[in-house]
Scaffold this motif. Sequence first.
Motif, PDB file in Angstrom:
ATOM      1  N   LEU A  56      38.026  48.632  46.753  1.00 55.78           N
ATOM      2  CA  LEU A  56      38.327  48.404  45.341  1.00 55.78           C
ATOM      3  C   LEU A  56      37.250  49.073  44.496  1.00 55.78           C
ATOM      4  O   LEU A  56      36.061  48.842  44.717  1.00 55.78           O
ATOM      5  N   PRO A  57      37.685  49.848  43.514  1.00 55.52           N
ATOM      6  CA  PRO A  57      39.048  50.337  43.284  1.00 55.52           C
ATOM      7  C   PRO A  57      39.439  51.340  44.366  1.00 55.52           C
ATOM      8  O   PRO A  57      38.580  52.093  44.838  1.00 55.52           O
ATOM      9  N   PRO A  58      40.703  51.406  44.741  1.00 59.17           N
ATOM     10  CA  PRO A  58      41.124  52.413  45.709  1.00 59.17           C
ATOM     11  C   PRO A  58      41.035  53.809  45.103  1.00 59.17           C
ATOM     12  O   PRO A  58      41.159  53.975  43.895  1.00 59.17           O
ATOM     13  N   ARG A  59      40.811  54.793  45.962  1.00 56.92           N
ATOM     14  CA  ARG A  59      40.665  56.175  45.497  1.00 56.92           C
ATOM     15  C   ARG A  59      41.772  57.054  46.063  1.00 56.92           C
ATOM     16  O   ARG A  59      42.296  56.809  47.147  1.00 56.92           O
ATOM     17  N   GLU A  74      42.250  42.994  28.528  1.00 64.42           N
ATOM     18  CA  GLU A  74      41.149  43.181  29.458  1.00 64.42           C
ATOM     19  C   GLU A  74      41.625  43.525  30.866  1.00 64.42           C
ATOM     20  O   GLU A  74      40.819  43.909  31.729  1.00 64.42           O
ATOM     21  N   LEU A  75      42.942  43.377  31.116  1.00 68.51           N
ATOM     22  CA  LEU A  75      43.433  43.519  32.477  1.00 68.51           C
ATOM     23  C   LEU A  75      44.652  44.425  32.615  1.00 68.51           C
ATOM     24  O   LEU A  75      44.941  44.887  33.718  1.00 68.51           O
ATOM     25  N   ALA A  76      45.391  44.654  31.549  1.00 69.91           N
ATOM     26  CA  ALA A  76      46.681  45.335  31.685  1.00 69.91           C
ATOM     27  C   ALA A  76      46.890  46.364  30.582  1.00 69.91           C
ATOM     28  O   ALA A  76      47.946  46.419  29.963  1.00 69.91           O
ATOM     29  N   THR A  77      45.872  47.186  30.350  1.00 72.11           N
ATOM     30  CA  THR A  77      45.993  48.299  29.405  1.00 72.11           C
ATOM     31  C   THR A  77      45.271  49.507  29.991  1.00 72.11           C
ATOM     32  O   THR A  77      44.347  49.360  30.804  1.00 72.11           O
ATOM     33  N   PRO A  78      45.662  50.709  29.582  1.00 74.87           N
ATOM     34  CA  PRO A  78      44.911  51.891  30.032  1.00 74.87           C
ATOM     35  C   PRO A  78      43.445  51.832  29.627  1.00 74.87           C
ATOM     36  O   PRO A  78      42.570  52.292  30.371  1.00 74.87           O
ATOM     37  N   GLU A  88      40.523  43.979  40.763  1.00 70.70           N
ATOM     38  CA  GLU A  88      40.309  42.654  41.354  1.00 70.70           C
ATOM     39  C   GLU A  88      41.439  41.714  40.970  1.00 70.70           C
ATOM     40  O   GLU A  88      41.905  40.908  41.785  1.00 70.70           O
ATOM     41  N   TRP A  89      41.893  41.823  39.717  1.00 72.02           N
ATOM     42  CA  TRP A  89      42.994  40.975  39.269  1.00 72.02           C
ATOM     43  C   TRP A  89      44.294  41.348  39.965  1.00 72.02           C
ATOM     44  O   TRP A  89      45.039  40.490  40.425  1.00 72.02           O
ATOM     45  N   TYR A  90      44.576  42.646  40.067  1.00 71.57           N
ATOM     46  CA  TYR A  90      45.811  43.079  40.728  1.00 71.57           C
ATOM     47  C   TYR A  90      45.766  42.826  42.233  1.00 71.57           C
ATOM     48  O   TYR A  90      46.793  42.526  42.850  1.00 71.57           O
ATOM     49  N   ALA A  91      44.591  42.924  42.838  1.00 73.51           N
ATOM     50  CA  ALA A  91      44.468  42.612  44.266  1.00 73.51           C
ATOM     51  C   ALA A  91      44.766  41.133  44.507  1.00 73.51           C
ATOM     52  O   ALA A  91      45.420  40.776  45.499  1.00 73.51           O
ATOM     53  N   TRP A  92      44.288  40.265  43.602  1.00 73.91           N
ATOM     54  CA  TRP A  92      44.593  38.837  43.703  1.00 73.91           C
ATOM     55  C   TRP A  92      46.097  38.609  43.607  1.00 73.91           C
ATOM     56  O   TRP A  92      46.677  37.847  44.394  1.00 73.91           O
ATOM     57  N   ARG A  93      46.764  39.276  42.676  1.00 69.48           N
ATOM     58  CA  ARG A  93      48.213  39.123  42.529  1.00 69.48           C
ATOM     59  C   ARG A  93      48.952  39.652  43.749  1.00 69.48           C
ATOM     60  O   ARG A  93      49.935  39.042  44.206  1.00 69.48           O
ATOM     61  N   PRO A 130      37.569  49.713  35.892  1.00 69.96           N
ATOM     62  CA  PRO A 130      38.629  49.753  36.896  1.00 69.96           C
ATOM     63  C   PRO A 130      38.473  48.705  37.986  1.00 69.96           C
ATOM     64  O   PRO A 130      39.469  48.198  38.512  1.00 69.96           O
ATOM     65  N   LEU A 131      37.238  48.326  38.321  1.00 67.25           N
ATOM     66  CA  LEU A 131      37.036  47.319  39.352  1.00 67.25           C
ATOM     67  C   LEU A 131      37.585  45.966  38.909  1.00 67.25           C
ATOM     68  O   LEU A 131      38.279  45.281  39.676  1.00 67.25           O
ATOM     69  N   ARG A 132      37.285  45.579  37.676  1.00 62.88           N
ATOM     70  CA  ARG A 132      37.782  44.292  37.194  1.00 62.88           C
ATOM     71  C   ARG A 132      39.308  44.254  37.181  1.00 62.88           C
ATOM     72  O   ARG A 132      39.915  43.263  37.577  1.00 62.88           O
TER      73      ARG A 132
END
Length: 230
Positions: free
Chosen positions: A127-130, A32-36, A48-53, A43-45
Amino acid sequence: MVVLTGAGISAESGVPTFRGPDGLWGRYRPEELATPEAFARNPLRVWEWYAWRRELIARAEPNPAHQTLAEMEAALPGFLLITQNVDGLHQRAGNRRVVELHGNLWRVRCPRERQVWEDHRVPLPELPPRCPTCGAFLRPDVVWFGEPLPPEEWQHAMEAAREAEIFLVIGTSGIVEPAASLPRLARVHGAYLVEFNLEDTPLTPLMDEIWRGPVSETLPRWWARFQRGK
């Protein structure tokens, strides 16, 4: 000397690992977070996870193990650091000869134009950045599940493993392939293998020397002994 590092070295700087009882994959689903496919769906979800990291890692500091590896690079002309980590802490500690097998969280990539650049802003303003050129959603420049490793980095890592005289394995679970095959490759070609970890791994039976305990303590002690023995 060639070094392979995993999440265990950054855990002592406060960066969560992915595996183990307290690992991130025990709380979140990778698909749900780390696949194409996850990125295409939401992309927002994902962001959000990568922004937290990114925010968590931005507060972290390199620990004595990171600093020791930077000292090794400065002292040993044949030194190479291969890392599975994407946090950039090795570079912040001073390492420059670094092969990043899984990418870097502080780079972004445009899937449409295939351009890559650094972005250290925390928090990200959007988020998501463009992409500033084409407007497509950018993605983190990291290797997701189901994706191949960067071919140039992987080739460099394999060549280094074949040529290594001493191969250090630091803070890695030893189960993530193909990175886990590098110590085996080094062993076949005659390298002396040393493992630094809190517990045994599938790679432990290959080792010539084993150091148990926090790597921020054990690695500086090993390096000091190595220098005395030169």
